[in-house]
Design a protein around this motif. Structure first.
Motif, mmCIF file in Angstrom:
data_model
loop_
_atom_site.group_PDB
_atom_site.id
_atom_site.type_symbol
_atom_site.label_atom_id
_atom_site.label_comp_id
_atom_site.label_asym_id
_atom_site.label_seq_id
_atom_site.Cartn_x
_atom_site.Cartn_y
_atom_site.Cartn_z
ATOM 1 N N PHE A 95 4.737 0.061 8.664
ATOM 2 C CA PHE A 95 3.926 -0.522 8.208
ATOM 3 C C PHE A 95 3.926 -0.449 6.559
ATOM 4 C CE2 PHE A 95 -0.827 -1.425 7.086
ATOM 5 C CZ PHE A 95 -0.491 -3.221 6.500
ATOM 6 N N GLN A 96 3.732 1.226 7.178
ATOM 7 C CA GLN A 96 3.132 1.707 5.208
ATOM 8 C C GLN A 96 4.493 1.752 4.604
ATOM 9 O OE1 GLN A 96 4.622 4.694 3.514
ATOM 10 N NE2 GLN A 96 3.035 5.474 2.335
ATOM 11 N N LEU A 97 5.734 2.118 4.797
ATOM 12 C CA LEU A 97 7.004 1.753 4.390
ATOM 13 C C LEU A 97 7.216 0.500 4.068
ATOM 14 C CD1 LEU A 97 9.091 4.232 6.492
ATOM 15 C CD2 LEU A 97 8.289 4.689 3.981
ATOM 16 N N TRP A 98 6.668 -0.696 4.474
ATOM 17 C CA TRP A 98 6.884 -2.492 4.250
ATOM 18 C C TRP A 98 6.393 -2.396 2.926
ATOM 19 C CZ3 TRP A 98 3.038 -5.725 5.146
ATOM 20 C CH2 TRP A 98 3.851 -7.565 4.331
ATOM 21 N N LEU A 99 4.739 -2.098 2.504
ATOM 22 C CA LEU A 99 3.656 -1.911 1.950
ATOM 23 C C LEU A 99 4.281 -1.165 0.454
ATOM 24 C CD1 LEU A 99 0.918 -1.541 3.856
ATOM 25 C CD2 LEU A 99 1.255 -3.513 2.896
ATOM 26 N N THR A 100 5.034 -0.377 0.844
ATOM 27 C CA THR A 100 5.212 0.376 -0.505
ATOM 28 C C THR A 100 6.308 -0.246 -0.940
ATOM 29 O OG1 THR A 100 5.771 2.721 0.871
ATOM 30 C CG2 THR A 100 3.373 2.847 0.060
ATOM 31 N N SER A 101 7.426 -0.462 0.123
ATOM 32 C CA SER A 101 8.940 0.270 -0.623
ATOM 33 C C SER A 101 9.449 -1.262 -1.989
ATOM 34 C CB SER A 101 10.006 0.116 0.410
ATOM 35 O OG SER A 101 11.374 0.118 0.023
ATOM 36 N N ALA A 103 13.048 0.684 15.149
ATOM 37 C CA ALA A 103 12.666 -0.093 14.136
ATOM 38 C C ALA A 103 13.339 0.532 12.662
ATOM 39 C CB ALA A 103 10.498 0.592 14.215
ATOM 40 N N GLY A 104 13.552 1.902 12.680
ATOM 41 C CA GLY A 104 14.191 2.356 11.419
ATOM 42 C C GLY A 104 15.767 1.410 11.821
ATOM 43 N N PHE A 105 16.032 1.323 11.900
ATOM 44 C CA PHE A 105 17.885 1.207 12.094
ATOM 45 C C PHE A 105 17.310 -0.503 11.696
ATOM 46 C CE2 PHE A 105 18.199 4.103 15.162
ATOM 47 C CZ PHE A 105 19.779 4.684 14.429
ATOM 48 N N LEU A 106 16.674 -1.626 12.059
ATOM 49 C CA LEU A 106 15.758 -2.566 12.042
ATOM 50 C C LEU A 106 15.546 -2.795 10.878
ATOM 51 C CD1 LEU A 106 14.282 -4.177 15.617
ATOM 52 C CD2 LEU A 106 16.942 -4.942 14.489
ATOM 53 N N GLN A 155 -0.630 5.922 6.368
ATOM 54 C CA GLN A 155 -1.262 5.571 5.597
ATOM 55 C C GLN A 155 -0.202 6.429 4.115
ATOM 56 O OE1 GLN A 155 -4.613 5.143 3.899
ATOM 57 N NE2 GLN A 155 -4.502 5.808 1.393
ATOM 58 N N MET A 156 -0.105 7.584 5.037
ATOM 59 C CA MET A 156 1.201 8.980 3.550
ATOM 60 C C MET A 156 1.906 9.519 3.811
ATOM 61 S SD MET A 156 -2.404 10.638 1.692
ATOM 62 C CE MET A 156 -4.089 9.976 1.290
ATOM 63 N N PHE A 157 2.431 9.328 5.239
ATOM 64 C CA PHE A 157 3.382 10.492 5.467
ATOM 65 C C PHE A 157 4.487 9.371 5.662
ATOM 66 C CE2 PHE A 157 6.461 12.240 8.534
ATOM 67 C CZ PHE A 157 6.511 14.061 8.311
ATOM 68 N N PRO A 158 4.854 8.429 6.057
ATOM 69 C CA PRO A 158 5.981 7.808 5.821
ATOM 70 C C PRO A 158 6.608 7.901 4.693
ATOM 71 C CG PRO A 158 4.584 6.498 7.225
ATOM 72 C CD PRO A 158 4.040 7.407 6.445
ATOM 73 N N ASP A 159 5.704 7.275 3.870
ATOM 74 C CA ASP A 159 6.460 7.558 1.809
ATOM 75 C C ASP A 159 7.265 9.040 1.929
ATOM 76 O OD1 ASP A 159 7.002 5.925 -0.111
ATOM 77 O OD2 ASP A 159 5.701 6.814 -1.039
ATOM 78 N N PHE A 160 6.271 9.782 1.966
ATOM 79 C CA PHE A 160 5.986 11.457 1.802
ATOM 80 C C PHE A 160 7.437 11.894 2.356
ATOM 81 C CE2 PHE A 160 5.875 14.750 3.580
ATOM 82 C CZ PHE A 160 5.880 16.298 2.181
ATOM 83 N N TYR A 161 7.730 11.204 3.787
ATOM 84 C CA TYR A 161 8.615 11.979 4.158
ATOM 85 C C TYR A 161 9.881 10.945 3.651
ATOM 86 C CZ TYR A 161 11.717 13.446 8.254
ATOM 87 O OH TYR A 161 13.047 13.642 9.361
ATOM 88 N N THR A 162 10.389 10.423 3.262
ATOM 89 C CA THR A 162 11.318 9.135 2.700
ATOM 90 C C THR A 162 12.297 9.704 1.841
ATOM 91 O OG1 THR A 162 10.166 7.296 2.558
ATOM 92 C CG2 THR A 162 11.042 7.462 5.014
ATOM 93 N N GLN A 176 12.459 -2.614 0.736
ATOM 94 C CA GLN A 176 12.832 -3.869 1.697
ATOM 95 C C GLN A 176 11.019 -4.721 1.564
ATOM 96 O OE1 GLN A 176 14.741 -0.736 1.644
ATOM 97 N NE2 GLN A 176 16.533 -1.250 2.493
ATOM 98 N N GLY A 177 9.810 -3.598 0.965
ATOM 99 C CA GLY A 177 8.674 -4.136 1.175
ATOM 100 C C GLY A 177 8.362 -4.722 -0.780
ATOM 101 N N LEU A 178 6.923 -4.726 -0.182
ATOM 102 C CA LEU A 178 5.432 -4.829 -1.246
ATOM 103 C C LEU A 178 5.949 -4.687 -2.668
ATOM 104 C CD1 LEU A 178 3.545 -7.100 0.619
ATOM 105 C CD2 LEU A 178 5.320 -7.826 -0.284
ATOM 106 N N GLY A 179 6.227 -2.588 -2.735
ATOM 107 C CA GLY A 179 6.402 -1.868 -3.547
ATOM 108 C C GLY A 179 4.374 -1.632 -4.261
ATOM 109 N N LEU A 180 3.461 -1.668 -3.231
ATOM 110 C CA LEU A 180 1.621 -1.992 -3.334
ATOM 111 C C LEU A 180 2.321 0.116 -4.321
ATOM 112 C CD1 LEU A 180 0.456 -3.453 -1.034
ATOM 113 C CD2 LEU A 180 1.187 -4.488 -3.196
ATOM 114 N N SER A 181 1.282 0.364 -4.494
ATOM 115 C CA SER A 181 0.540 1.465 -5.248
ATOM 116 C C SER A 181 -0.014 2.353 -3.664
ATOM 117 C CB SER A 181 -0.049 1.327 -6.599
ATOM 118 O OG SER A 181 -1.422 0.350 -6.389
ATOM 119 N N GLY A 182 -0.502 3.664 -4.128
ATOM 120 C CA GLY A 182 -1.286 4.263 -3.893
ATOM 121 C C GLY A 182 -2.529 3.661 -3.257
#
Length: 425
Positions: free
Chosen positions: A36-42, A167-170, A252-259, A45-51
């Motif tokens: 969900f967080q990656l979809w919001l920030t990417s 989910a990661g592959f999809l 909220q934070m870790f997925p984007d930080f990790y990728t 693949q996503g919306l490219g929203l800010s923190g």
């Protein structure tokens, strides 16, 4: 002994039904929530929203969730062991893909605040508040029909783990696949709840009547009376500034930080899905082990141990900056979640009246964490935009450390104020 207990559980129809319900609910949730967080920030693949925007979404989600959690908790205490609310939640889960694709995404892109509020209502009603109802109801089933709650809850983690792996592959192909996966599994959940009611539950007239007696039926004055207990407010404050970070940090934070630690966004997303799946598989195993540990060292020590691991895990992410190191630190999550969640639940049933277990769990744990998220999500999102992830993680770890010290002071020992179900039971 453990294998004997498992064999006994598998002969228990209520355990089997509860386990399948847990499995399907968390599978339906995990296939989209884990990204969900990656979809919001990417941006791809996503919306490219800010923190700060992501922080606002999580804060608004929490505001709606905590309101619904109180309503859900008091309602479920009156429903006893009926699954009416869970059926409602499952019906919403079947509609999650059309909602995300045709309503939520366009609204967030064109009318951000309206989209955030509409999304909060739907996501909270279907999942974010529903998880508390599911867990509290299953815990009550475990006491009425004689099975280990932790072992039923473990199936939820298995469901989440399998979904996170897929989910990661999809997500790399198309995030819409994740949402449709949530709807398909949600439909299976709905059918399971509608058409599988074990005979022992249908025949449990005596158990239900016992719950409905004058002394065991929760009344409004009983529920409001909880708010007058200083010990409850102490644990609420503890949860607000500790377990809150399960969402603020981990969602909220870790997925984007990790990728972003990887050479490409798609590689990071696939690796995150795999890591998340492995972590939740281990977590599921630990959900079966922690009750045994809790009997050995007690509820208080188990809860403080979970808080200690939370401090180490978040703090280390503020210093380690390579994918292998962060992946190793992430695995501590597998131990932290069972230690914290099972011990906090047992803390409530040990020190408070068990007839109000669903309400207590909602107010003292789920709602407290949501209030903490309302308070902290946006400021920490803004801090992340200003100083980056590493320093923000150190700040979060410092807050958890303060809560550990506070917990040593306020968390009651297992033999003190035993107003619920003693450990000997």
């Amino acid at each position: 002994m453990v294998s004997k207990k498992l064999a006994t559980n598998f002969k228990n129809p209520s355990y089997l039904q509860s386990s399948v319900t847990m499995f399907l609910f968390f599978a339906s949730w995990g296939i989209w929530w884990s990204f969900f967080q990656l979809w919001l920030t990417s941006n791809q693949q996503g919306l490219g929203l800010s923190g700060s925007q992501v922080g606002s979404i999580f804060s608004i989600n929490s505001i709606v969730s905590l309101i619904l959690m109180f309503v859900y908790g008091t309602t479920q205490d009156k429903l006893f062991i009926k699954r009416t609310l869970l059926i409602f939640n499952a019906a919403l889960a079947t509609l999650i893909a059309p909602f995300f694709i045709y309503v939520y995404q366009p609204l967030l892109a064109q009318h951000f605040m309206l989209g955030a509020w509409v999304g909060a209502i739907v996501l909270s009603a279907a999942y974010l508040s529903a998880v508390g109802v599911l867990e509290a109801t299953t815990e009550r089933f475990s006491r009425v029909f004689g099975f280990a709650y932790g072992q039923a809850r473990a199936w939820g983690s298995f469901g989440y783990a399998i979904s996170a792996l897929l989910a990661g592959f999809l997500f790399v192909k198309n995030p819409h696949y994740n949402f449709w996966g949530g709807s398909i599994v949600g439909l299976l959940l709905l059918l399971n709840l509608l058409f599988w009611v074990p005979k022992e539950e249908r025949d449990a007239v005596d158990a239900i009547q016992e719950l409905k007696t004058e002394n065991s039926t929760p009344k409004l004055k009983d529920m409001l009376g909880l708010l007058k207990i200083p010990m409850l407010w102490q644990i609420i404050f503890f949860v607000m500034f500790s377990w809150t970070f399960y969402n603020v940090f981990d969602q909220q934070m870790f997925p984007d930080f990790y990728t972003k630690l990887f050479s490409s966004e798609s590689l990071g997303q696939q690796t995150y899905g795999t890591l998340n799946s492995i972590q939740v598989f281990v977590e599921a195993i630990m959900l079966g082990v922690v009750p045994i540990l809790m009997k050995k060292i007690g509820v208080r020590k188990t809860l403080l141990l979970g808080t200690t691991i939370m401090f180490l895990r978040i703090g280390l992410c503020g210093f380690v900056t390579n994918p292998i190191g962060v992946s190793a630190v992430k695995m501590l999550h597998s131990f932290e979640v069972p230690l914290f969640t099972l011990s906090i639940f047992r803390y409530f049933t040990l020190h408070f009246d068990t007839k109000l277990s669903a309400t207590l769990y909602m107010i003292g744990f789920q709602i407290a964490a949501q209030v903490g998220q309302v308070i902290l999500s946006t400021p920490l999102g803004m801090l992340k935009d200003a100083v980056g992830y590493s320093l923000t993680f150190r700040v979060i770890a410092l807050i958890v450390l303060v809560m550990f010290v506070y917990g040593v002071w306020i968390i009651k020992k297992d033999h003190e104020y035993v107003n619920g179900q003693p450990l000997a039971d």
